[in-house]
Scaffold this active site. Structure first.
Site, PDB file in Angstrom:
ATOM      1  N   ALA A  78       0.833  -1.225   0.196  1.00 29.30           N
ATOM      2  CA  ALA A  78      -0.038   0.077   0.056  1.00 29.30           C
ATOM      3  C   ALA A  78       0.885   1.242   0.094  1.00 29.30           C
ATOM      4  CB  ALA A  78      -0.870  -0.198   1.193  1.00 29.30           C
TER       5      ALA A  78
ATOM      6  N   ASP B  47      10.269  -6.251  -3.811  1.00 32.49           N
ATOM      7  CA  ASP B  47       9.044  -6.783  -2.886  1.00 32.49           C
ATOM      8  C   ASP B  47       9.008  -8.190  -3.204  1.00 32.49           C
ATOM      9  OD1 ASP B  47       6.594  -7.765  -1.812  1.00 32.49           O
ATOM     10  OD2 ASP B  47       6.395  -5.659  -1.439  1.00 32.49           O
TER      11      ASP B  47
ATOM     12  N   ARG C 135      -6.622  -1.243  -1.541  1.00 32.10           N
ATOM     13  CA  ARG C 135      -5.802  -0.018  -1.066  1.00 32.10           C
ATOM     14  C   ARG C 135      -4.316  -0.158  -1.724  1.00 32.10           C
ATOM     15  NH1 ARG C 135      -5.125  -4.495   1.572  1.00 32.10           N
ATOM     16  NH2 ARG C 135      -3.165  -5.171   2.526  1.00 32.10           N
TER      17      ARG C 135
ATOM     18  N   ASP D  60       6.127  -3.743   6.411  1.00 26.29           N
ATOM     19  CA  ASP D  60       5.137  -4.117   7.301  1.00 26.29           C
ATOM     20  C   ASP D  60       5.484  -4.825   8.475  1.00 26.29           C
ATOM     21  OD1 ASP D  60       5.673  -6.305   6.252  1.00 26.29           O
ATOM     22  OD2 ASP D  60       3.713  -6.919   5.238  1.00 26.29           O
ATOM     23  N   ASN D  61       6.790  -4.778   8.593  1.00 27.28           N
ATOM     24  CA  ASN D  61       7.475  -5.404   9.986  1.00 27.28           C
ATOM     25  C   ASN D  61       8.526  -4.794  10.529  1.00 27.28           C
ATOM     26  OD1 ASN D  61       9.822  -7.194   9.093  1.00 27.28           O
ATOM     27  ND2 ASN D  61       8.595  -7.407   7.446  1.00 27.28           N
TER      28      ASN D  61
ATOM     29  N   CYS E  25      -0.595 -19.200  32.410  1.00 25.33           N
ATOM     30  CA  CYS E  25      -1.702 -19.827  32.953  1.00 25.33           C
ATOM     31  C   CYS E  25      -3.137 -19.296  32.780  1.00 25.33           C
ATOM     32  CB  CYS E  25      -1.445 -19.835  34.752  1.00 25.33           C
ATOM     33  SG  CYS E  25      -1.237 -17.981  35.004  1.00 25.33           S
TER      34      CYS E  25
END
Length: 1016
Positions: free
Chosen positions: A439, A465, A476, A537-538, A593
């Site tokens: 995007a 990419d 988007r 994006d990270n 837990c």
């Protein structure tokens, strides 16, 4: 939104709109889906707004323009081509806008706008319009309940006006999830105080409305009408009179209720008399009032002279300032003292139009359109003004002249009018690396094309990419079309922007950035760059690129979005801190837990379900696969720190021996018993250990506060959720073993009728951890005898050659793979155990899939701000205060800018240094020469020297004198190869050494790292 041929589109295509749905929600999307929008003016701003509105999914969009395209339009209008010059702008753009979203019809209108024509629309947007037109059509819209927006950009300035009528209802002012808290106590009083558990702050504000559920005692509050609260402290608030209610006993949940809010708008003619401003920069408090007069003066100037002020023309600027004074004197919103310097800059740049400002104003305006037709988020009240004059040269009157800003008949003329021809040449010659083509990447590449980055023989834009295009991207990532699905993002995006600007040199890669691709993105690659723009994006990839930019001293433009929120950071060599210098705190993890035995929220059950998926279908399958294929798997597992060997071996044994299926029927039986174990047997055992009336040592009820008392479930194949679990678990199990499954529920029910489920009787002596400490202690119990016996019980891999197991990697977006079916069923069944409200598939996917909500409007706005910072970098600005990091939230709306933080300084002796500094050694040295250089030339005694994880030298180094002598005689690169036992890759030109040093007084001192150039 799927169109069924009727007027109203009520079904929502979640594949296309998935990320936007997480931001807006179904109700807002449905309201948008019955709204017709008119956007007038198809220059850069109009098409930017139209692009974002079409992507958003309104019912229809009509674009209007009576003008033909000119060469100057190409600076910002990304849907126009050179061959379109002379053609009507709306007609040319209609088909290209329609391609963005097959669910949104786009029509073109080229006649004069009339009140009769605009009466058919729910929202009208005017761009590139005169004040007379705004007043006439705005008044009609106000009287007839049509949402009316004006948006303009000129040079480095932008304007937005909104009129959504009287009593405009907003259903959700901020878009945040309603806050829920667990209750510790409620007073019985005329001004009752509610106390929340003191684990976390309640985060309510005065005036919020809340309702209650699950209270024992004082049940009158359960499901009550929303009550207005007054905050008393971080854990307390008052709710009014409860004196007539029954006594509070225990438990309960208080939940914020989003209440509709009404806004009253004035017509544009009335609003101009006493304007309300939304601040876009709190450092320019006086600017909105000044720009309010400036835009009116520009309209007056154009009306009198039939043109805009000429670029950087002093005579026109003087005339413009005189007009502004005249306008101000007649205005009911008179400014006490006009800022003539600001007005001069406004006049100097008014003839221009630049893509970053258009993207910013276009993103904000499109979001206002969505607010107008959806009732979601707080709209602008009523004017917004923006300027980016800091982008101009720091020294006013420097190299930028009137001659330099004259049009030359090229596609960049509107930008040249602002920054000049010389600056345009700099942009064209830039070499930039855009990391990511999602995007933000699509918007960055569009900006590069419009601005002209890399559009010369010596310039270039590199984009990488490794992802392919998916359907959900189309909503988007506007460079992609439906026929591009499954194609490479980077190469498709590169081809798309090459159409926008054929002169652009762009090279697309399909690589992930990281240590594994440093052979591609090596010293030569980075040293030739002018800068990097992240579109990642990270966090890990962002931090990696940040380190590379610091190492190579390259500017970094960093940005990100989260729904309506966005941020921009500019990292400037030798000036600012880096991206990694400050980070958000890590997400708060859920205690083990809580997940295992005491969930109290749907987030807990979803995380539990995701963990179960990973354990059953990924990790255990991976362990079994490695046991079968890797001869050293067992040896490695037994030595690995932090691993419980018994758990691993028991899992392998179950996968290969105990629970190995021979047919799909076995998979169904396994799934049925898994259901029994998790939703019946485990809960029975838990309640056997801790019955519902159990009390703690202090006398308090054990099942109180955050601990919800569960109940076991009884399996019933006629209950859809029960069967969902078995169907999905059985098919996932079959897939792991390479078997064919089925989604035929009738067949699976037939199999279930023959499954015998062993009766479960709770056992005494079973330990259940109630705290993290107990849980950790139980995990650390290790039985060596059981490890040995487990090893013996598993057949050797040679005996299991026929068996193949494939681990399943969780994939949330494939609705046919049973992954999300399993997560939703597993989570909601556990929620039912604990009386936690369930989550639908949409919400479950958001939480379990860790999806980042995204919309096109925020992305456009954020990249506009990135482009503005790019201008400053290319200008070579030296004043830190002219750069701006930004944070925005379009839902509020809020805009915050701050000066970047300077790089922290350290010091040794009298030498100051920052993270950008290093010792550079450009000659070949042995280790001894290296140590002597620092000792004799710099006065630093090296006590420790390392390269990555390799310790090359230390004052305490063991070994014989001969070994030490041999090491000291080695050239540094040979030393690295000897110690690391690896050859230095051929693409590496320099090595990085970290050193620990003592100064002349023997004190430890912090120093920069060393960059050691390798001998050729």
């Amino acid at each position: 939104m799927t169109s069924n041929g009727t007027e109203n589109k009520t079904d929502i295509d979640e594949g296309l709109y998935s990320r936007q749905l997480y931001v807006l929600g179904h109700d807002a999307m449905r309201r948008m889906g019955v709204s017709n929008v008119l956007i007038s003016g198809m220059r850069g701003l109009g098409v930017e707004i139209a692009k974002n509105v079409v992507l958003s999914g309104v019912k229809s969009v009509t674009i209007h323009d009576q003008q033909n395209a000119s060469m100057t339009d190409l600076s910002t209008q990304f849907f126009l081509r050179e061959e379109d010059i002379g053609k009507n702008r709306a007609e040319v753009c209609q088909s290209r806008l329609a391609e963005l979203n097959s669910y949104v019809p786009v029509t073109a209108h080229t006649d004069k706008l009339t009140t009769e024509f605009i009466s058919q629309f729910q929202a009208v947007v005017l761009t590139n319009s005169t004040l007379i037109e705004q007043l006439e059509l705005g008044g009609f819209c106000h009287e007839n309940g049509i949402k009316f927006i004006v948006a303009n950009t000129t040079g480095l300035c932008g304007q937005i006006f909104c009129d959504f009528g009287e009593n405009f209802t907003v259903f959700d002012t901020n878009g945040e999830q309603p806050i829920s808290n667990m209750i510790a106590g409620i007073d019985k009083d005329t001004e009752a105080v509610v106390t929340c558990l003191d684990e976390t702050r309640h985060n309510y504000e005065d005036g919020d409305f809340v309702t209650f559920s699950e209270i024992n005692g004082m049940t009158e509050l359960n499901g009550c009408e929303p009550r207005k609260i007054k905050v008393l402290g971080p854990y307390t608030f008052s709710i009014g009179d409860t004196s007539s209610y029954s006594d509070y006993v225990r438990g309960g949940i208080v939940t914020q209720v989003k209440m509709p809010k009404s806004f009253n708008y004035k017509s544009i003619s009335e609003a101009m008399k006493a304007p309300e401003f939304v601040m876009t920069d709190f450092g320019k408090f006086e600017a909105p009032g000044q720009l309010h007069i400036a835009f009116q003066a520009l309209d007056e100037f154009q009306g009198r002279h039939g043109r805009l002020p000429k670029p950087r023309n002093q005579a026109d600027a003087d005339t413009f300032i005189a007009v502004a004074k005249e306008v101000n004197s007649k205005s009911e919103a008179k400014v006490e003292e006009l800022n003539e310097e600001l007005l001069k800059k406004f006049s100097f740049t008014a003839a221009g139009d630049v893509c970053p400002v258009v993207a910013f104003i276009g993103g904000v305006t499109a979001q206002e359109v969505m607010k107008a037709v959806s009732g979601k988020f707080t709209p602008i009240q009523q004017f917004l003004y923006f300027d980016a004059f800091e982008s101009l040269p720091e020294e006013e009157g420097g190299s930028l002249t009137e001659d330099d800003c004259q049009p030359i008949g090229c596609r960049y003329d509107a930008q040249i009018a602002v920054f000049g021809k010389s600056f345009q040449d700099k942009l064209n010659n830039l070499k930039y690396f855009v990391v990511g083509a999602g995007a933000i990447g699509c918007e960055l590449l569009k900006t590069c094309a419009m601005v002209g980055i890399g559009a010369s023989d010596s310039g270039c834009v590199y984009v990488t990419d490794m992802d392919i295009i998916e359907k959900s991207n189309l909503n988007r990532q506007f460079l992609f079309r439906s026929h591009d699905v499954q194609k490479s993002k980077s190469s498709t995006a590169a081809a798309a922007v090459k159409v926008m600007n054929p002169n652009m040199n762009i090279v697309a890669h399909l690589n992930r950035v990281g240590p594994q691709t440093e052979k591609v993105y090596d010293d030569e690659f980075f040293e030739n760059l002018d800068g990097v723009a992240n579109a990642l994006d990270n966090i890990d990839a962002r931090m990696y690129m940040d380190r590379r930019c610091v190492y190579y001293c390259k500017p970094l433009l960093e940005s990100g979005t989260l729904g309506t929120k966005g941020n921009v950071q500019v990292v400037i060599p030798h000036m600012t801190e880096s991206y990694s210098s400050s980070q958000d705190p890590p997400e708060k993890s859920i205690p083990v837990c809580t997940l295992k035995n005491f969930p109290n929220a749907i987030e807990h059950t979803l995380q539990w379900a995701r963990d179960m998926f990973e354990g059953l279908f990924t990790q255990k399958a991976e362990d079994a696969h490695l046991y079968l294929t890797d001869p050293k798997f067992l040896e490695r597992t037994l030595k690995m720190p932090g691993i419980q060997p018994t758990e691993v071996l028991d899992g392998v044994k179950r996968m290969l021996v105990d629970d190995k299926p021979n047919s799909f029927e076995d998979c169904v039986e396994w799934a049925r018993n898994l259901w029994q174990e998790n939703y019946d047997n485990t809960i029975k055992q838990l309640l056997f250990n801790f019955p519902s009336d159990t009390k703690t040592s202090s006398g308090a009820l054990f099942w109180s506060g955050p601990k919800r008392c569960p109940h076991h479930l009884k399996f019933d194949s006629s209950i859809e959720l029960h069967l969902d679990f078995v169907v999905s678990a059985a098919n996932l199990r079959a897939h792991m073993y390479g078997m064919k499954g089925t989604g035929n529920r009738e067949k699976i029910v037939e199999i279930l009728n023959n499954v015998v489920v062993p009766e479960f009787i709770p056992k005494s002596g079973v330990r259940i951890a109630t705290t993290e400490a107990e849980n950790n202690a139980m995990r650390n119990d290790n039985d060596c005898d059981s490890i040995e016996s487990l090893q013996k019980s598993i057949p050797a891999p040679s005996e299991l050659k026929h068996l193949k197991i494939s681990p399943l990697e969780f994939e949330k977006d494939d609705d046919t793979n049973f992954h999300m079916d399993f997560i939703v069923a597993a989570s909601n069944l556990r929620a039912e155990n604990y009386d936690i409200p369930p989550a639908d598939r949409h919400k479950s996917k958001l939480i379990a899939g860790k999806i980042i909500p995204a919309i096109a409007t925020t992305t456009a706005l954020v990249v506009g701000l990135v482009g503005i910072e790019l201008y400053k970098l290319v200008q070579g600005h030296k004043k830190l205060e002219t750069f701006k990091n930004g944070f925005v939230n379009l839902a509020l709306p809020f805009f915050g800018f701050s000066e970047p933080m300077p790089a922290p300084k350290n010091k040794y002796y009298d030498n100051e240094f920052t993270l950008w500094d290093r010792f550079e050694i450009n000659t070949s040295m042995t280790l001894q020469e290296f140590l002597d250089y620092f000792q004799n030339d710099l006065g630093l005694e090296i006590t420790m020297l390392s390269h990555g994880v390799c310790l090359l030298y230390s004052f305490f180094m063991s070994g014989s004198k001969e070994t030490r002598k041999e090491r000291l005689a080695l050239e540094m690169s040979k030393l690295v190869e000897k110690v690391s036992k690896k050859k230095i890759p051929s693409h590496v030109r320099a090595l990085v050494f970290e050193i620990c040093c003592n100064d002349k007084d023997g004190e430890d001192v912090e120093v920069p790292y060393v960059k050691y150039k390798l001998p050729v």
